[in-house]
Design an enzyme around this catalytic site. Structure first.
Site, PDB file in Angstrom:
ATOM      1  N   GLU A 272       0.914  -1.332  -0.135  1.00  0.00           N
ATOM      2  CA  GLU A 272      -0.102   0.021  -0.086  1.00  0.00           C
ATOM      3  C   GLU A 272       0.840   1.500  -0.112  1.00  0.00           C
ATOM      4  O   GLU A 272       0.529   2.088   0.581  1.00  0.00           O
ATOM      5  CB  GLU A 272      -0.987  -0.020   1.040  1.00  0.00           C
ATOM      6  CG  GLU A 272      -1.774  -1.176   1.033  1.00  0.00           C
ATOM      7  CD  GLU A 272      -2.725  -1.362   2.278  1.00  0.00           C
ATOM      8  OE1 GLU A 272      -2.802  -0.382   3.305  1.00  0.00           O
ATOM      9  OE2 GLU A 272      -3.571  -2.474   2.509  1.00  0.00           O
TER      10      GLU A 272
ATOM     11  N   ASN B  32       2.052  -5.213  -3.221  1.00  0.00           N
ATOM     12  CA  ASN B  32       0.558  -5.373  -2.865  1.00  0.00           C
ATOM     13  C   ASN B  32      -0.200  -4.228  -2.515  1.00  0.00           C
ATOM     14  O   ASN B  32       0.381  -3.225  -1.966  1.00  0.00           O
ATOM     15  CB  ASN B  32       0.478  -6.326  -1.868  1.00  0.00           C
ATOM     16  CG  ASN B  32      -0.639  -7.002  -1.354  1.00  0.00           C
ATOM     17  OD1 ASN B  32      -1.500  -7.377  -2.269  1.00  0.00           O
ATOM     18  ND2 ASN B  32      -1.113  -6.907  -0.029  1.00  0.00           N
TER      19      ASN B  32
ATOM     20  N   HIS C  24     -10.676  -5.906  -2.249  1.00  0.00           N
ATOM     21  CA  HIS C  24     -11.721  -5.727  -1.306  1.00  0.00           C
ATOM     22  C   HIS C  24     -12.787  -4.997  -1.989  1.00  0.00           C
ATOM     23  O   HIS C  24     -12.606  -3.730  -2.150  1.00  0.00           O
ATOM     24  CB  HIS C  24     -11.008  -4.740  -0.091  1.00  0.00           C
ATOM     25  CG  HIS C  24     -10.163  -5.281   0.875  1.00  0.00           C
ATOM     26  ND1 HIS C  24     -10.456  -6.696   1.558  1.00  0.00           N
ATOM     27  CD2 HIS C  24      -8.748  -5.146   0.774  1.00  0.00           C
ATOM     28  CE1 HIS C  24      -9.106  -6.949   2.269  1.00  0.00           C
ATOM     29  NE2 HIS C  24      -8.142  -6.211   1.856  1.00  0.00           N
TER      30      HIS C  24
ATOM     31  N   GLU D 162      -6.298 -10.427  -1.221  1.00  0.00           N
ATOM     32  CA  GLU D 162      -7.146 -10.168   0.224  1.00  0.00           C
ATOM     33  C   GLU D 162      -8.600 -10.221  -0.304  1.00  0.00           C
ATOM     34  O   GLU D 162      -9.173  -9.356  -0.053  1.00  0.00           O
ATOM     35  CB  GLU D 162      -6.815  -8.779   0.752  1.00  0.00           C
ATOM     36  CG  GLU D 162      -5.106  -8.709   1.011  1.00  0.00           C
ATOM     37  CD  GLU D 162      -4.848  -7.580   1.739  1.00  0.00           C
ATOM     38  OE1 GLU D 162      -5.757  -6.667   2.405  1.00  0.00           O
ATOM     39  OE2 GLU D 162      -3.554  -7.303   2.010  1.00  0.00           O
TER      40      GLU D 162
ATOM     41  N   ASP E  51     -12.339 -10.024  -0.534  1.00  0.00           N
ATOM     42  CA  ASP E  51     -13.783 -10.230  -0.032  1.00  0.00           C
ATOM     43  C   ASP E  51     -14.665  -9.370  -0.596  1.00  0.00           C
ATOM     44  O   ASP E  51     -14.371  -8.280  -1.390  1.00  0.00           O
ATOM     45  CB  ASP E  51     -13.495  -9.876   1.537  1.00  0.00           C
ATOM     46  CG  ASP E  51     -12.836  -8.502   2.157  1.00  0.00           C
ATOM     47  OD1 ASP E  51     -12.677  -7.777   1.251  1.00  0.00           O
ATOM     48  OD2 ASP E  51     -12.382  -8.674   3.011  1.00  0.00           O
TER      49      ASP E  51
HETATM   50  O1  9MR Z   1      -7.512  -7.709   8.504  1.00  0.00           O
HETATM   51  C1  9MR Z   1      -6.582  -7.167   9.173  1.00  0.00           C
HETATM   52  C2  9MR Z   1      -7.036  -6.526  10.606  1.00  0.00           C
HETATM   53  O2  9MR Z   1      -7.228  -7.672  11.424  1.00  0.00           O
HETATM   54  C3  9MR Z   1      -5.917  -5.487  10.988  1.00  0.00           C
HETATM   55  O3  9MR Z   1      -6.524  -4.988  12.422  1.00  0.00           O
HETATM   56  C4  9MR Z   1      -5.815  -4.281   9.930  1.00  0.00           C
HETATM   57  C5  9MR Z   1      -4.807  -3.447  10.722  1.00  0.00           C
HETATM   58  O4  9MR Z   1      -4.714  -2.454   9.886  1.00  0.00           O
HETATM   59  O5  9MR Z   1      -5.149  -5.138   8.869  1.00  0.00           O
HETATM   60  C6  9MR Z   1      -6.193  -5.933   8.160  1.00  0.00           C
HETATM   61  O6  9MR Z   1      -5.554  -6.312   7.187  1.00  0.00           O
HETATM   62  C7  9MR Z   1      -5.200  -5.350   6.102  1.00  0.00           C
HETATM   63  C8  9MR Z   1      -4.209  -5.844   5.344  1.00  0.00           C
HETATM   64  O7  9MR Z   1      -2.838  -6.295   6.187  1.00  0.00           O
HETATM   65  C9  9MR Z   1      -3.524  -4.901   4.202  1.00  0.00           C
HETATM   66  N1  9MR Z   1      -4.589  -4.639   3.535  1.00  0.00           N
HETATM   67  C10 9MR Z   1      -6.113  -4.264   4.189  1.00  0.00           C
HETATM   68  C11 9MR Z   1      -6.456  -5.337   5.105  1.00  0.00           C
HETATM   69  C12 9MR Z   1      -7.546  -4.922   5.724  1.00  0.00           C
HETATM   70  O8  9MR Z   1      -7.681  -3.492   6.539  1.00  0.00           O
END
Ligand code: 9MR
Length: 454
Positions: free
Chosen positions: A160, A202, A238, A265, A267
């Site tokens: 990101e 990513n 997402h 990722e 969903d």
């Molecule tokens: O799913 C993850 C969540 O449990 C965490 O609290 C969060 C913290 O920023 O990160 C989420 O995963 C993210 C991923 O690492 C990167 N892309 C977005 C995902 C959803 O927020």
């Protein structure tokens, strides 16, 4: 007598034919109608994975679905910087190791997520800037990738780093403020630390051809043209209630640059279109030969970070949702990956000419220098006969200090440093090579490694 023999032979032949036919039926039916996501994806040369959290490993329903359906795992949080290096230089890989060992015991592959990201940094890293942050970040990449070396199918090296909106440029962050080359420095360090892992960039909001995905596309094209080691691009996906009509074309344009693409990722908000959107994603991946796999971001709706969106393939009781059936159908109908493996260049050319040592080996070094530090990758090559061990002597310029190394033992960290093989990389057949590397602060200048067989 003769006729009895002939009859018996005929019966045996008929029986063998029947067995062969049954076997062929079993084979062809399993080849066309897989019954789990992982099994069906594997039949097409791909993986189907899920993001997992170790805190769910005691939940039977969760584990039953996970172990039955998926052939790849990614830690949802356990390999992030705040989890793996809570204090500077003190690493804790225990939760990540637990996920890796669960995956390995069941023949699942592992995606590593993520080495560098502006979010979920430990407090100490948030307080750093400039050269200190750059060195700490590269050290984090090196140590983490080295720890999991050989166990990760693909790393999200950087996550990101591009801005949302129409600029197509980088996101502002403490990492970005260390210099625009921080991403390539991270990729080079990751390659040195784990040469076998595919290295991915990513990001999200890249699920179609748009300004952000085009910014990333331009970076990948630039990396490929300059030999920066990148193997894959992760499209997070997402998704809400719709999907961009250029979803597949976007996958294809990245693939055409010579990198793999992975849906990392996935969903999708539950609504009228959930099953169709999931199906479109799966169909698009299967239509692109370099789309090597799909990961959903969680197992059941209740495990998802998206809460009430009910965005996953299983309900909270572990039942398959219509979106599950839609994905499975697409996996079973889609194209297999062609059998010729995709390859990417894995090494950067040496920057200094080799010096011939007396004992039948040479050493070359390639350096990635940034402001205040560098990573060096040293290649040891046996001469006309095999070697059983090696020693490389390397004079560092004043001001350069080794802060970490992999695949070699060393004496000292400044001035003239001696490096010797570790137990697994001492032997090389005539003309064959092995590598080690190190990270240092300061400026490398021109390095002239000297190799002697031992
Ligand atoms: O799913 C993850 C969540 O449990 C965490 O609290 C969060 C913290 O920023 O990160 C989420 O995963 C993210 C991923 O690492 C990167 N892309 C977005 C995902 C959803 O927020």
């Amino acid at each position: 007598m003769r006729s009895t023999k002939r009859l018996r032979a005929g019966l045996i032949l008929a029986a063998a034919g029947a067995i062969a036919a049954t076997f062929a039926m079993i084979l062809s039916s399993s080849a066309t109608a897989g019954t789990t996501l992982g099994g069906s994806a594997a039949e097409k040369g791909r993986y189907f994975g899920a993001a997992v959290g170790t805190y769910k490993f005691g939940d039977n329903t969760y584990m039953t679905v996970l172990n039955r359906e998926f052939n790849s795992l990614v830690p949802e949080n356990e390999m992030k910087w705040d989890a793996t290096e809570p204090q500077q230089g003190r690493f804790n890989f225990s939760a990540g190791d637990r996920i890796v060992s669960h995956a390995r015991s069941r023949g699942m592959s592992v995606r590593g997520h993520t080495l560098l990201w502006h979010a979920q940094q430990p407090g100490w890293a948030q307080g750093l800037s400039g050269g200190d942050l750059r060195n700490a970040a590269i050290n984090h990449v090196t140590q983490t990738a080295a720890h999991f070396r050989g166990q990760i199918y693909a790393w999200d090296v950087v996550n990101e780093a591009f801005a949302d909106g129409g600029s197509g440029g980088r996101r502002d962050s403490n990492l970005q403020r260390t210099g625009n080359d921080w991403i390539e420095a991270a990729f080079r360090a990751a390659r040195n630390a784990d040469p076998g892992a595919k290295l991915c960039y990513n990001d999200y909001n890249t699920d179609g051809i748009n300004a952000k995905s085009t910014g990333i596309y331009n970076m990948v094209r630039d990396f490929k043209s300059r030999g920066v080691p990148i193997d894959c691009v992760g499209l997070q996906s997402h998704l809400g209630t719709g999907i961009d009509s250029s979803y597949q074309a976007n996958l294809q344009r990245f693939a055409d640059l010579g990198v793999d693409v992975q849906i990392t990722e996935l969903d999708v908000m539950q609504g009228g279109n959930q099953a169709n959107i999931y199906a479109t994603v799966a169909r698009s991946c299967l239509a692109v030969s370099r789309c090597t796999g799909i990961t959903v971001w969680g197992v059941r709706d209740c495990d998802s970070w998206r809460g009430s969106d009910n965005a996953l393939l299983f309900d909270c009781a572990g039942n398959k949702k219509p979106a599950y059936d839609a994905v499975l159908r697409e996996l079973n109908q889609g194209n297999p990956i062609p059998t010729t493996p995709n390859t990417s260049p894995r090494t950067t050319p040496p920057t200094t000419p080799p010096t011939i040592g007396p004992g039948g080996c040479t050493a070359t070094v390639s350096v990635n220098q940034w402001n205040g530090g560098f990573v060096a990758n040293v290649r040891v090559t046996a001469g006309s006969s095999a070697i059983n061990g090696w020693r490389v002597t390397l004079a560092l310029p004043s001001g350069a200090t080794v802060t970490g190394a992999w695949s070699a033992n060393r004496s000292g960290n400044t001035g003239t440093v001696q490096w010797t093989n570790v137990d697994y990389n001492g032997r090389a057949a005539a003309g064959q090579s092995t590598e080690f590397g190190f990270q240092a602060t300061g400026t490398a200048g021109v390095l002239n490694p000297f190799c002697a067989a031992s």
